[in-house]
Write an enzyme that holds these catalytic residues in place. Sequence first.
Site, PDB file in Angstrom:
ATOM      1  N   LYS A   1       0.838  -1.218   0.000  1.00 17.90           N
ATOM      2  CA  LYS A   1       0.000   0.000   0.000  1.00 17.90           C
ATOM      3  C   LYS A   1       0.865   1.257   0.000  1.00 17.90           C
ATOM      4  CE  LYS A   1      -2.167  -1.156   3.821  1.00 17.90           C
ATOM      5  NZ  LYS A   1      -1.435  -2.424   4.102  1.00 17.90           N
TER       6      LYS A   1
ATOM      7  N   ARG B   1      -9.804   1.019   8.763  1.00 20.32           N
ATOM      8  CA  ARG B   1      -9.251  -0.298   9.055  1.00 20.32           C
ATOM      9  C   ARG B   1     -10.317  -1.237   9.617  1.00 20.32           C
ATOM     10  NH1 ARG B   1      -3.736   0.370   8.472  1.00 20.32           N
ATOM     11  NH2 ARG B   1      -2.603  -1.205   9.589  1.00 20.32           N
TER      12      ARG B   1
ATOM     13  N   ARG C   1      11.522  -6.099   4.614  1.00 20.70           N
ATOM     14  CA  ARG C   1      11.401  -4.641   4.455  1.00 20.70           C
ATOM     15  C   ARG C   1      12.437  -3.905   5.305  1.00 20.70           C
ATOM     16  NH1 ARG C   1       5.742  -1.852   5.389  1.00 20.70           N
ATOM     17  NH2 ARG C   1       5.841  -2.958   7.367  1.00 20.70           N
TER      18      ARG C   1
ATOM     19  N   ARG D   1      11.324  -2.189  10.910  1.00 24.70           N
ATOM     20  CA  ARG D   1      10.261  -1.715  11.809  1.00 24.70           C
ATOM     21  C   ARG D   1      10.046  -2.686  12.971  1.00 24.70           C
ATOM     22  NH1 ARG D   1       5.196   0.133   8.101  1.00 24.70           N
ATOM     23  NH2 ARG D   1       4.076  -1.038   9.676  1.00 24.70           N
TER      24      ARG D   1
ATOM     25  N   ARG E   1      -0.563  -9.298  13.026  1.00 25.20           N
ATOM     26  CA  ARG E   1      -1.169  -8.244  12.184  1.00 25.20           C
ATOM     27  C   ARG E   1      -2.030  -8.858  11.091  1.00 25.20           C
ATOM     28  NH1 ARG E   1       4.072  -5.463  10.465  1.00 25.20           N
ATOM     29  NH2 ARG E   1       2.790  -4.169   9.112  1.00 25.20           N
TER      30      ARG E   1
HETATM   31  P1  AP5 Z   1       4.838  -1.622   1.805  1.00 30.73           P
HETATM   32  O1  AP5 Z   1       4.511  -0.764   0.640  1.00 30.73           O
HETATM   33  O2  AP5 Z   1       5.607  -1.019   2.935  1.00 30.73           O
HETATM   34  O3  AP5 Z   1       3.500  -2.378   2.318  1.00 30.73           O
HETATM   35  P2  AP5 Z   1       2.244  -1.826   3.129  1.00 30.73           P
HETATM   36  O4  AP5 Z   1       1.040  -2.485   2.584  1.00 30.73           O
HETATM   37  O5  AP5 Z   1       2.263  -0.327   3.162  1.00 30.73           O
HETATM   38  O6  AP5 Z   1       2.603  -2.457   4.536  1.00 30.73           O
HETATM   39  P3  AP5 Z   1       2.442  -1.867   6.013  1.00 30.73           P
HETATM   40  O7  AP5 Z   1       3.125  -2.883   6.908  1.00 30.73           O
HETATM   41  O8  AP5 Z   1       2.939  -0.455   6.121  1.00 30.73           O
HETATM   42  O9  AP5 Z   1       0.945  -1.926   6.201  1.00 30.73           O
HETATM   43  P4  AP5 Z   1       0.188  -2.046   7.503  1.00 30.73           P
HETATM   44  O10 AP5 Z   1      -1.190  -1.844   7.009  1.00 30.73           O
HETATM   45  O11 AP5 Z   1       0.418  -3.267   8.296  1.00 30.73           O
HETATM   46  O12 AP5 Z   1       0.863  -0.938   8.425  1.00 30.73           O
HETATM   47  P5  AP5 Z   1       0.552   0.599   8.678  1.00 30.73           P
HETATM   48  O13 AP5 Z   1       1.831   1.312   8.564  1.00 30.73           O
HETATM   49  O14 AP5 Z   1      -0.619   1.087   7.897  1.00 30.73           O
HETATM   50  O15 AP5 Z   1       5.647  -2.900   1.236  1.00 30.73           O
HETATM   51  C1  AP5 Z   1       6.146  -3.903   2.123  1.00 30.73           C
HETATM   52  C2  AP5 Z   1       7.493  -4.429   1.569  1.00 30.73           C
HETATM   53  O16 AP5 Z   1       7.246  -5.090   0.320  1.00 30.73           O
HETATM   54  C3  AP5 Z   1       8.526  -3.330   1.278  1.00 30.73           C
HETATM   55  O17 AP5 Z   1       9.807  -3.797   1.599  1.00 30.73           O
HETATM   56  C4  AP5 Z   1       8.420  -3.113  -0.243  1.00 30.73           C
HETATM   57  O18 AP5 Z   1       9.656  -2.716  -0.806  1.00 30.73           O
HETATM   58  C5  AP5 Z   1       8.008  -4.513  -0.726  1.00 30.73           C
HETATM   59  N1  AP5 Z   1       7.143  -4.476  -1.908  1.00 30.73           N
HETATM   60  C6  AP5 Z   1       6.102  -3.629  -2.160  1.00 30.73           C
HETATM   61  N2  AP5 Z   1       5.533  -3.933  -3.346  1.00 30.73           N
HETATM   62  C7  AP5 Z   1       6.216  -5.009  -3.833  1.00 30.73           C
HETATM   63  C8  AP5 Z   1       6.106  -5.800  -5.025  1.00 30.73           C
HETATM   64  N3  AP5 Z   1       5.158  -5.521  -5.964  1.00 30.73           N
HETATM   65  N4  AP5 Z   1       6.957  -6.819  -5.185  1.00 30.73           N
HETATM   66  C9  AP5 Z   1       7.909  -7.100  -4.268  1.00 30.73           C
HETATM   67  N5  AP5 Z   1       8.087  -6.390  -3.128  1.00 30.73           N
HETATM   68  C10 AP5 Z   1       7.233  -5.356  -2.922  1.00 30.73           C
HETATM   69  O19 AP5 Z   1       0.070   0.543  10.204  1.00 30.73           O
HETATM   70  C11 AP5 Z   1       0.964   0.218  11.256  1.00 30.73           C
HETATM   71  C12 AP5 Z   1       0.211   0.197  12.582  1.00 30.73           C
HETATM   72  O20 AP5 Z   1      -0.363   1.497  12.856  1.00 30.73           O
HETATM   73  C13 AP5 Z   1      -0.984  -0.768  12.652  1.00 30.73           C
HETATM   74  O21 AP5 Z   1      -0.586  -2.079  12.970  1.00 30.73           O
HETATM   75  C14 AP5 Z   1      -1.826  -0.131  13.762  1.00 30.73           C
HETATM   76  O22 AP5 Z   1      -1.286  -0.387  15.039  1.00 30.73           O
HETATM   77  C15 AP5 Z   1      -1.645   1.371  13.468  1.00 30.73           C
HETATM   78  N6  AP5 Z   1      -2.692   1.873  12.555  1.00 30.73           N
HETATM   79  C16 AP5 Z   1      -2.497   2.372  11.300  1.00 30.73           C
HETATM   80  N7  AP5 Z   1      -3.673   2.746  10.756  1.00 30.73           N
HETATM   81  C17 AP5 Z   1      -4.634   2.475  11.682  1.00 30.73           C
HETATM   82  C18 AP5 Z   1      -6.049   2.615  11.693  1.00 30.73           C
HETATM   83  N8  AP5 Z   1      -6.721   3.102  10.635  1.00 30.73           N
HETATM   84  N9  AP5 Z   1      -6.716   2.240  12.810  1.00 30.73           N
HETATM   85  C19 AP5 Z   1      -6.057   1.761  13.891  1.00 30.73           C
HETATM   86  N10 AP5 Z   1      -4.714   1.571  13.937  1.00 30.73           N
HETATM   87  C20 AP5 Z   1      -4.005   1.929  12.837  1.00 30.73           C
END
Ligand code: AP5
Length: 218
Positions: free
Chosen positions: A13, A88, A128, A161, A172
């Site tokens: 994402k 979410r 990552r 991270r 997660r």
């Molecule tokens: P990346 O692009 O970083 O993936 P992502 O989907 O953004 O993963 P996140 O872990 O950031 O998502 P998440 O939803 O768990 O965490 P968030 O930060 O929102 O890609 C991942 C890896 O893959 C990278 O190394 C990249 O290079 C590689 N990659 C990407 N595309 C690729 C491809 N096509 N091929 C190969 N490799 C590829 O949330 C973190 C925490 O915050 C949550 O756990 C929660 O505690 C809190 N939080 C956030 N939002 C909320 C909410 N709305 N409500 C409550 N708590 C929340």
Amino acid sequence: MRIVLVGPPGAGKGTQAQFIASHLAIPRISTGDIFRYNVTNHTELGRKAREFMERGDLVPDEVTVAMVRDRLGEDDAQEGFLLDGFPRNVPQAETLKKLLLQEWDARLSVVLELVVDEDEVVRRLSGRRTCRRCERVWHVLYDPPARTGICDDCGGELFQRDDDSEETIRHRIEVYAEQTFPLLAFYADENVLIGIDATGPVEEVTSRAMAALRPFVR
Ligand code: AP5
């Protein structure tokens, strides 16, 4: 254009959101990034979010929704936005719907789901690495920097991270299945959900995403 990006942790994402938001000239609003910024800077919001994030649980809705409401009120979000990581769960989606109607007389244009299976999610998250200085995201196998542990773009140090340990990744994924997956049915009922295959090289996924979004671009 008002877009929500949804998909499991590690679906790409953040990676895709940067390209899509830049192509469409709209701000990318990542709740995960905003929380991490606040945790790093020891703010009151960071203090409230930290323990939930470390466990891989969702931060309570009242904290998250207040933060998103403030961010959507900023000038750059008035003509459109790309939300990455929010909503979410269904209560957050219902709140967002009400907020958009009340404050802007508006609705979401489209919800784009990135479809990736669980094994690939674990591979992506466990490899990552993020730059401490410029926040560029790398992957040790799929998108490695030239020098191990150093960002090619700015020379900053790369780190893993806290929530990317194998145990927390698995948790997660469970949280996604229980709380976020039901969002897909919610948005399918609203007729705004489209999904794309998010496997394969990053540029190919971006092309698929842009092709899927094209009908919604005004
Ligand atoms: P990346 O692009 O970083 O993936 P992502 O989907 O953004 O993963 P996140 O872990 O950031 O998502 P998440 O939803 O768990 O965490 P968030 O930060 O929102 O890609 C991942 C890896 O893959 C990278 O190394 C990249 O290079 C590689 N990659 C990407 N595309 C690729 C491809 N096509 N091929 C190969 N490799 C590829 O949330 C973190 C925490 O915050 C949550 O756990 C929660 O505690 C809190 N939080 C956030 N939002 C909320 C909410 N709305 N409500 C409550 N708590 C929340």
